[in-house]
Design a protein around this motif. Structure first.
Motif, short mmCIF file in Angstrom:
data_model
loop_
_atom_site.label_atom_id
_atom_site.label_comp_id
_atom_site.label_asym_id
_atom_site.label_seq_id
_atom_site.Cartn_x
_atom_site.Cartn_y
_atom_site.Cartn_z
N HIS A 94 55.93 36.32 93.29
CA HIS A 94 55.76 34.92 93.68
C HIS A 94 54.82 34.85 94.88
CE1 HIS A 94 57.80 30.73 94.05
NE2 HIS A 94 56.50 30.67 94.26
N PRO A 95 53.51 34.95 94.64
CA PRO A 95 52.56 34.95 95.75
C PRO A 95 52.58 33.63 96.50
CG PRO A 95 51.42 34.74 93.65
CD PRO A 95 52.84 35.04 93.33
N LYS A 96 52.45 33.71 97.81
CA LYS A 96 52.53 32.51 98.65
C LYS A 96 51.18 31.99 99.08
CE LYS A 96 57.00 33.08 98.72
NZ LYS A 96 57.69 32.77 97.50
N HIS A 97 50.21 32.90 99.27
CA HIS A 97 48.96 32.49 99.90
C HIS A 97 47.77 32.68 98.98
CE1 HIS A 97 51.54 33.62 103.47
NE2 HIS A 97 51.29 32.33 103.64
N PHE A 98 46.78 31.81 99.17
CA PHE A 98 45.58 31.79 98.36
C PHE A 98 44.47 31.27 99.27
CE2 PHE A 98 43.22 29.12 95.06
CZ PHE A 98 42.52 30.19 94.51
N LEU A 99 43.51 32.11 99.61
CA LEU A 99 42.45 31.73 100.54
C LEU A 99 41.32 31.07 99.77
CD1 LEU A 99 41.90 31.97 103.60
CD2 LEU A 99 40.57 34.04 103.08
N VAL A 100 41.05 29.80 100.07
CA VAL A 100 40.01 29.03 99.39
C VAL A 100 39.05 28.47 100.43
CG1 VAL A 100 39.51 27.12 97.83
CG2 VAL A 100 41.62 28.40 97.57
N ASN A 101 37.79 28.86 100.34
CA ASN A 101 36.78 28.38 101.28
C ASN A 101 37.21 28.60 102.73
OD1 ASN A 101 35.34 27.45 99.01
ND2 ASN A 101 36.42 25.51 99.06
N GLY A 102 37.89 29.73 102.96
CA GLY A 102 38.33 30.08 104.31
C GLY A 102 39.63 29.45 104.74
N ALA A 103 40.19 28.57 103.89
CA ALA A 103 41.44 27.88 104.23
C ALA A 103 42.60 28.46 103.43
CB ALA A 103 41.31 26.38 103.94
N VAL A 104 43.74 28.63 104.09
CA VAL A 104 44.94 29.15 103.41
C VAL A 104 45.61 28.01 102.64
CG1 VAL A 104 47.19 30.20 103.73
CG2 VAL A 104 45.26 30.93 105.16
N GLN A 105 45.80 28.24 101.35
CA GLN A 105 46.49 27.26 100.51
C GLN A 105 47.60 27.95 99.75
OE1 GLN A 105 43.81 25.05 98.00
NE2 GLN A 105 42.32 24.71 99.62
N ASP A 106 48.50 27.16 99.17
CA ASP A 106 49.54 27.72 98.32
C ASP A 106 48.90 28.29 97.06
OD1 ASP A 106 51.44 26.86 100.11
OD2 ASP A 106 51.89 25.01 99.02
N SER A 107 49.37 29.45 96.62
CA SER A 107 48.83 30.06 95.41
C SER A 107 49.22 29.23 94.18
CB SER A 107 49.35 31.49 95.24
OG SER A 107 48.92 32.02 94.01
N PRO A 108 48.28 29.01 93.26
CA PRO A 108 48.62 28.30 92.02
C PRO A 108 49.22 29.21 90.96
CG PRO A 108 46.28 28.77 92.04
CD PRO A 108 46.82 29.28 93.36
N GLU A 109 49.22 30.53 91.21
CA GLU A 109 49.71 31.50 90.22
C GLU A 109 51.18 31.78 90.52
OE1 GLU A 109 50.74 33.42 87.61
OE2 GLU A 109 50.57 35.09 89.03
#
Length: 345
Positions: A13-28
């Motif tokens: 259950h991954p928590k983090h997802f780095l998008v364009n330098g910003a930390v977001q909730d992982s969609p996976e």
């Protein structure tokens, strides 16, 4: 249709997802697979658990160095003072080859993780192994005479290389299924990838091989993940020259545009004369998917499925992308129904 699935995916259950330098909730997240399983169940498909094939099928595709890393990195990472809860690299060896192999956990994370979209935590290894077992079990069903079987894999796999994770993927389920078929009386296997993202890991694994054809229809990587791979000029090398076909599409391409690209892919597949097909089934090409690459409709998935079924090959359908949105379950139901109608089953 026989649907192979396991609840073991929930341990990842991954928590983090780095998008364009910003930390977001992982969609996976686990809810993806739960919704897909429920959709299959609601449509009357027969769900079954995977068999235990041991580690051999995984080791036939991935390097022992990489498998050792995946299995043991979490406790090693946890011994680092101040380390994050998830294994996320902060350094990558640009160019990578040739590059010395570091002893440190931090260095190995950078070596084996292509990006920050594949965090590793407690349960990731177990979930990835179970996902691979699902793909192998579906391949076994097809090898034993089933015309098709659906592997509801999570985590997905097509961005994973022989020794590198990336894009939510750790073990390459499609490659593992294809290699298992190769090892069990299928001399030639084709992999067709219809995920919105290019299957760069699959391409890399079979880049120099002439016994497995890789075809991918995806959003043009010139401005879309995975950026560096998936361009039309990439054809393979050595024995694999001409056994890799990429068909990149403009962002927002609709169902008819995808079908037109698939026709070119079908010509290559027929010319290759495979004994079986592995389908990397991405439902993230949908117009409502949060990753927004292509614009396939829910009904369009049935059209795409029918076209693929027309190849009339024993087929292992392996789940790849497709993220949380209202139409996710309906998209799977549409695809499976379209495939079975076209097959007359």
């Amino acid at each position: 249709m026989r649907v192979v699935q396991s609840d073991a995916h929930a341990s990842h259950h991954p928590k983090h997802f780095l998008v364009n330098g910003a930390v977001q909730d992982s969609p996976e997240v686990p809810e993806r697979a739960r919704r897909l399983a429920q959709a299959a169940r609601d449509d009357g498909h027969q769900l079954m658990a995977p068999a235990d094939h041991g580690r051999g099928p995984i080791a036939a595709v991935h390097s022992p160095e990489y498998l050792q890393f995946l299995e043991h990195i979490v406790p090693r990472w946890q011994r680092i003072e101040g380390a994050s809860a998830e294994v996320i690299p902060n350094v990558h060896p640009q160019g990578r080859w040739p590059a010395s192999y570091p002893a440190s956990a931090v260095g190995q994370a950078g070596y084996h993780q292509a990006d920050t979209a594949c965090p590793i935590s407690e349960g990731t290894w177990e979930a990835a192994v179970a996902s691979a077992e699902i793909a192998v079990t579906a391949a076994q069903l097809v090898a034993e005479g089933a015309r098709h079987a659906y592997a509801l894999c999570r985590p997905p796999g097509h961005h994973a290389y022989t020794d590198m994770a990336g894009g939510f993927c750790f073990l390459n389920n499609c490659a593992i299924a294809a290699q298992w078929l190769r090892d069990h009386d299928h001399a030639r296997v084709a992999i067709l990838d219809v995920d919105v993202h290019h299957g760069n890991g699959t391409q890399g694994i079979f880049w120099t091989r002439g016994d497995v054809l890789t075809v991918s229809v995806h959003a043009d990587p010139v401005r879309f993940y995975p950026f560096f791979w998936g361009h039309a000029h990439e054809r393979g090398e050595g024995d694999g020259l001409g056994c890799n076909l990429n068909l990149p599409l403009a962002r927002g391409t609709d169902t008819q545009g995808v079908l037109a690209a698939l026709e070119a892919g079908f010509k290559r597949i027929r010319a290759f004369q495979p004994d079986a097909l592995v389908l990397a089934l991405g439902l993230d090409a949908h117009e409502g998917d949060p990753l927004k690459g292509l614009a396939v409709t829910t009904d369009g998935f049935a059209e795409i499925a029918a076209a693929i079924a027309g190849l009339d090959l024993p087929t292992v359908l392996v789940q790849e992308g497709g993220y949380l949105q209202d139409a996710l379950g309906a998209n799977l139901q549409s695809f499976l129904a379209g495939f079975e109608r076209a097959r007359g089953s």
